[in-house]
Scaffold this motif. Structure first.
Motif, PDB file in Angstrom:
ATOM      1  N   ALA A   1       3.591  -4.631   2.710  1.00 50.46           N
ATOM      2  CA  ALA A   1       4.643  -3.603   2.728  1.00 50.46           C
ATOM      3  C   ALA A   1       3.974  -2.250   2.504  1.00 50.46           C
ATOM      4  CB  ALA A   1       5.674  -3.889   1.639  1.00 50.46           C
ATOM      5  N   ILE A   2       4.604  -1.207   3.067  1.00 52.71           N
ATOM      6  CA  ILE A   2       3.953   0.114   3.032  1.00 52.71           C
ATOM      7  C   ILE A   2       4.935   1.181   2.552  1.00 52.71           C
ATOM      8  CG2 ILE A   2       2.846   1.906   4.458  1.00 52.71           C
ATOM      9  CD1 ILE A   2       1.962  -0.424   6.338  1.00 52.71           C
ATOM     10  N   ILE A   3       4.424   2.059   1.685  1.00 51.88           N
ATOM     11  CA  ILE A   3       5.170   3.263   1.292  1.00 51.88           C
ATOM     12  C   ILE A   3       4.289   4.447   1.655  1.00 51.88           C
ATOM     13  CG2 ILE A   3       6.165   4.565  -0.622  1.00 51.88           C
ATOM     14  CD1 ILE A   3       6.445   1.911  -2.160  1.00 51.88           C
ATOM     15  N   GLU A   4       4.853   5.409   2.391  1.00 55.18           N
ATOM     16  CA  GLU A   4       4.071   6.606   2.703  1.00 55.18           C
ATOM     17  C   GLU A   4       4.741   7.825   2.086  1.00 55.18           C
ATOM     18  OE1 GLU A   4       3.946   7.344   6.942  1.00 55.18           O
ATOM     19  OE2 GLU A   4       6.064   7.867   7.021  1.00 55.18           O
ATOM     20  N   ASN A   5       3.961   8.845   1.876  1.00 52.75           N
ATOM     21  CA  ASN A   5       4.488  10.095   1.347  1.00 52.75           C
ATOM     22  C   ASN A   5       3.908  11.233   2.181  1.00 52.75           C
ATOM     23  OD1 ASN A   5       5.686  12.043  -0.186  1.00 52.75           O
ATOM     24  ND2 ASN A   5       4.691  11.466  -2.125  1.00 52.75           N
ATOM     25  N   GLY A   6       4.706  12.292   2.376  1.00 56.73           N
ATOM     26  CA  GLY A   6       4.213  13.467   3.112  1.00 56.73           C
ATOM     27  C   GLY A   6       5.189  14.602   2.913  1.00 56.73           C
ATOM     28  N   THR A   7       4.672  15.799   2.709  1.00 53.43           N
ATOM     29  CA  THR A   7       5.569  16.934   2.465  1.00 53.43           C
ATOM     30  C   THR A   7       6.086  17.519   3.773  1.00 53.43           C
ATOM     31  OG1 THR A   7       4.547  17.390   0.351  1.00 53.43           O
ATOM     32  CG2 THR A   7       5.694  19.222   1.378  1.00 53.43           C
ATOM     33  N   TRP A   8       5.239  17.544   4.807  1.00 54.07           N
ATOM     34  CA  TRP A   8       5.731  18.080   6.094  1.00 54.07           C
ATOM     35  C   TRP A   8       5.510  17.145   7.280  1.00 54.07           C
ATOM     36  CZ3 TRP A   8       1.620  19.919   3.337  1.00 54.07           C
ATOM     37  CH2 TRP A   8       0.369  19.933   3.942  1.00 54.07           C
TER      38      TRP A   8
ATOM     39  N   PHE B   1       0.860  -1.180   0.000  1.00 51.38           N
ATOM     40  CA  PHE B   1       0.000   0.000   0.000  1.00 51.38           C
ATOM     41  C   PHE B   1       0.894   1.227   0.000  1.00 51.38           C
ATOM     42  CE2 PHE B   1      -2.345  -3.424   1.996  1.00 51.38           C
ATOM     43  CZ  PHE B   1      -3.501  -3.428   1.224  1.00 51.38           C
ATOM     44  N   ALA B   2       0.695   2.106  -0.985  1.00 52.63           N
ATOM     45  CA  ALA B   2       1.473   3.338  -1.074  1.00 52.63           C
ATOM     46  C   ALA B   2       0.490   4.497  -1.029  1.00 52.63           C
ATOM     47  CB  ALA B   2       2.272   3.353  -2.380  1.00 52.63           C
ATOM     48  N   SER B   3       0.653   5.355  -0.029  1.00 51.82           N
ATOM     49  CA  SER B   3      -0.337   6.430   0.115  1.00 51.82           C
ATOM     50  C   SER B   3       0.303   7.740   0.524  1.00 51.82           C
ATOM     51  CB  SER B   3      -1.376   6.043   1.170  1.00 51.82           C
ATOM     52  OG  SER B   3      -2.285   7.100   1.357  1.00 51.82           O
ATOM     53  N   THR B   4      -0.196   8.787  -0.057  1.00 50.31           N
ATOM     54  CA  THR B   4       0.182  10.112   0.392  1.00 50.31           C
ATOM     55  C   THR B   4      -0.540  10.407   1.709  1.00 50.31           C
ATOM     56  OG1 THR B   4       0.350  12.390  -0.331  1.00 50.31           O
ATOM     57  CG2 THR B   4      -1.681  11.270  -0.857  1.00 50.31           C
ATOM     58  N   THR B   5      -0.013  11.388   2.425  1.00 46.95           N
ATOM     59  CA  THR B   5      -0.655  11.815   3.679  1.00 46.95           C
ATOM     60  C   THR B   5      -1.615  12.955   3.347  1.00 46.95           C
ATOM     61  OG1 THR B   5       1.307  11.201   4.915  1.00 46.95           O
ATOM     62  CG2 THR B   5      -0.202  12.749   5.981  1.00 46.95           C
ATOM     63  N   TYR B   6      -2.777  12.940   3.966  1.00 46.57           N
ATOM     64  CA  TYR B   6      -3.820  13.914   3.609  1.00 46.57           C
ATOM     65  C   TYR B   6      -4.572  14.298   4.867  1.00 46.57           C
ATOM     66  CZ  TYR B   6      -7.131  15.809   0.141  1.00 46.57           C
ATOM     67  OH  TYR B   6      -7.902  16.618  -0.666  1.00 46.57           O
ATOM     68  N   ASN B   7      -4.644  15.583   5.163  1.00 50.91           N
ATOM     69  CA  ASN B   7      -5.278  16.037   6.409  1.00 50.91           C
ATOM     70  C   ASN B   7      -4.727  15.269   7.619  1.00 50.91           C
ATOM     71  OD1 ASN B   7      -6.885  17.966   5.211  1.00 50.91           O
ATOM     72  ND2 ASN B   7      -8.575  16.535   4.850  1.00 50.91           N
ATOM     73  N   ALA B   8      -3.423  15.114   7.625  1.00 52.18           N
ATOM     74  CA  ALA B   8      -2.720  14.421   8.715  1.00 52.18           C
ATOM     75  C   ALA B   8      -3.148  12.956   8.850  1.00 52.18           C
ATOM     76  CB  ALA B   8      -2.900  15.150  10.048  1.00 52.18           C
ATOM     77  N   GLY B   9      -3.713  12.399   7.801  1.00 57.58           N
ATOM     78  CA  GLY B   9      -4.143  10.999   7.858  1.00 57.58           C
ATOM     79  C   GLY B   9      -3.834  10.296   6.546  1.00 57.58           C
TER      80      GLY B   9
END
Ligand code: FEO
Length: 621
Positions: free
Chosen positions: A341-348, A310-318
């Motif tokens: 396996a997990i891939i996460e993305n987040g700008t801040w 699962f690869a997901s961007t972070t959105y509204n801190a979730g």
């Protein structure tokens, strides 16, 4: 105008198709439509099995009228009260004043909740094991709670060996003129929709589906008539074996499903790089953009594949919204027995990966690939090494899970072409892999009956279910191997050889060819203590099984480990029902799989699903 399909001399399909429905149950897209099956049995009494959805009631009523001719309707069997199968019940109650409504007590409660008909005087209540004679036919009622609602029951026509299976063995997709699964290329064109139907509609209730399969296994079934999709009259094992996998949450395919949620394409980029590197290493991959592909398709794929990324961007801190919905869907459909396996993305402040892990961590038997990849906005060179590490970890896990004994066969010894009579001492009421070869096609299945008959000549017998593809191969080629399984055999080996049909799966796809005996038939060198090759001299027909009598042509001891017995398998290998996470003690209903949590089970406790009492419960710890 009516549009009927004849099934047998006195059984008629009177259902109808709907190709205008956009969303089944308001949530599942059905681009190929859906069929609502209803069946009329014209015996001395006339019997209708369920009705249809209100969208197609006119066609259904025309069909029923035509199929009945001048006769009236004597019985309607209500196997499942969900309105897509009961919308016309009230109409029939009014139209046929002498018609009896055959159902169980729970169904009657639900009929009263959905419809106002005063039908008490018209009801014929049945329970598990009850039978109803309609003339030449005897109908036997089998409760199947939670496949898909608590009141569900199925009906076994013991005269013609037909199982009217309610929602079980159904499929999305309208019937395009064909009624029988063998009239189409089901595996190629319809299996995906059968999987999507099962996993999304019944997937949460694997234990209950397994309980129904166990009951069905005691019956000789020549035909399956479900409430949606095709009727099965040939190769029933091909759909039954899929149900055995799906109901136990066992993956069908070793490979990686990658689902990603990406706003500006950067998370997608990471997922693509991972997929390419996995493919470069020969690993099968499928990919879904969760913002585009309907969740029901991804849920079905998650049941199909062994490893999930699962690869997901972070959105509204979730977690990104569409990914959050998917994860929630998977958890509520009871997904289990997977490596993730997990891939996460987040700008801040990336949080999506930790949250996905938290949610999926509540499911049973989920193994996480340790190193989650965390990206800051877009993937950089330094993260490529992390992707490579994830690829390596996934490959290591895939290899461990696919060690179905015959892989790495190059290391297997060349066996002497001799008969070691000590091999006969490994035979017990145990479990064996039976293998055969027809030309280039290899296949194997699990059997439990191998017996020595005579010493001179050394002769054995095996009993093989006729539904098995291996059976047909032996009938044709008259040769087979028996690999004697040992107590260390993991459950996945039984799943691999027992829960797939060789007609649609190459069970030896990952094997090399060296693990063969002198007859050039594959044997299983791992988790076994002996192999026996034999040539058939005689066959005896026993209705569901063929007894093959065969002369032993080669017999070799492979190890000194103890053979697995049938009892040992159930006591130590077959997974036991588990308590929900956090619960310490509980009791499971042996009839329907309902789990009651708590230290004690009150003596007057009644299963809320199937209404059986405490004697049908056993403790689980
Ligand atoms: Fe097709 Fe559970 O109804």
């Amino acid at each position: 105008m009516h549009c009927l399909k004849k099934i047998t001399e006195n059984l008629i399909w009177v259902g109808a198709n709907d190709r205008r429905l956009a969303m089944f149950e308001g949530v599942y897209s059905v681009p190929n439509g859906v069929s609502y099956n209803s069946y009329l049995l014209n015996d001395e009494k006339t019997v209708l099995f369920d009705t249809v959805d209100k969208a197609v009631q006119q066609r259904f009523l025309e069909n029923l009228c035509e199929a009945l001719g001048s006769r009236t309707l004597d019985y309607i069997v209500v196997q499942h009260i969900e309105p897509d199968h009961s919308a016309v019940l009230s109409t029939l109650v009014s139209r046929y004043p002498n018609m009896k409504v055959v159902c169980n007590k729970k169904t009657l409660d639900f009929i009263k909740q959905f419809y106002s008909s005063d039908i008490d005087s018209r009801v014929h209540i049945v329970k598990e094991g009850d039978a109803l004679s309609t003339g030449r036919h005897t109908l036997n009622f089998v409760m199947a709670p939670m496949v898909h609602w608590p009141e569900v029951m199925v009906t076994y026509d013991s005269t013609d060996k037909i199982l009217f299976s309610a929602d079980a063995f159904g499929s999305f997709g309208a019937l395009n003129g064909a009624l029988f699964a063998d009239e189409v290329d089901f595996e190629r064109d319809y299996m995906d929709e059968a999987r999507r139907y099962y996993t999304n509609i019944v997937g949460k209730y694997g234990t209950q589906a397994e309980a129904l399969l166990a009951k069905a296994a005691t019956l000789r079934i020549d035909m399956i008539c479900p409430l949606h999709g095709f009727v099965w009259r040939k190769r029933l094992q091909s759909i039954i074996s899929k149900y055995m996998l799906w109901s136990t949450y066992a993956p069908e395919e070793n490979g990686v499903m990658i689902a990603y949620a990406s706003v500006y394409g950067n998370t997608e980029n990471a997922a693509e790089i991972l997929a390419c590197r996995l493919r470069d290493k020969g690993i099968k991959t499928v990919m879904f953009d969760v913002s585009v592909t309907p969740a029901s398709e991804i849920v079905a794929a998650a049941f199909q594949w062994s490893h999930l990324v699962f690869a997901s961007t972070t959105y509204n801190a979730g977690i990104f919204v569409t990914m959050e919905a998917l994860i929630s869907d998977l958890v509520s459909h009871n997904i289990q027995n997977r490596t993730v396996a997990i891939i996460e993305n987040g700008t801040w402040a990336a949080t999506s990966g930790t949250l996905i892990r938290e949610r999926l961590g509540k499911c049973r038997n989920i193994t996480f690939i340790d190193k989650m990849i965390s990206i800051e906005s877009s993937i950089k060179k330094r993260e490529l090494a992390q992707i490579d590490s994830m690829v390596e970890a996934l490959i290591a896990s895939l290899s461990a899970q696919s060690e179905i004994a015959v892989k790495k066969a190059a290391q297997a010894p060349v066996l002497p072409n001799t008969v070691d009579t000590k091999v006969m001492s490994t035979l017990s009421y145990g479990l064996f892999v039976l293998t055969a070869r027809d030309g280039n096609k290899n296949n194997g299945c699990i059997i439990n009956t191998v017996t020595q008959i005579t010493e001179k000549p050394l002769r054995i017998s095996i009993a093989v279910n006729k539904a098995n593809y291996t059976h047909d191969m032996i009938v044709k080629t008259k040769e087979f191997n028996v690999s004697v399984l040992t107590e260390s055999t993991p459950f996945r080996v039984f799943q691999h050889f027992g829960f797939h049909s060789g007609r649609d799966t190459n069970k030896f796809a990952e094997c090399e060819s060296e693990t063969r005996t002198a007859n050039n038939i594959i044997y299983v060198p791992k988790f076994t203590n002996a192999v026996i090759s034999a040539k058939v001299t005689e066959t005896v027909n026993y209705e569901t099984h063929t007894l093959f009598i065969a002369d032993v042509t080669q017999a070799i001891m492979l190890s000194q480990e103890r053979s697995v017995t049938y009892q040992y398998y159930f006591d130590h290998i077959k997974p036991k029902p588990q308590l929900p996470k956090g619960a310490k003690k509980g009791y499971i209903c042996k009839i329907c799989g309902y789990v009651h949590e708590g230290d004690d089970l009150p003596q007057d406790f009644i299963c809320p699903l199937c209404k059986h009492g405490v004697k049908d419960f056993e403790p689980i710890n």
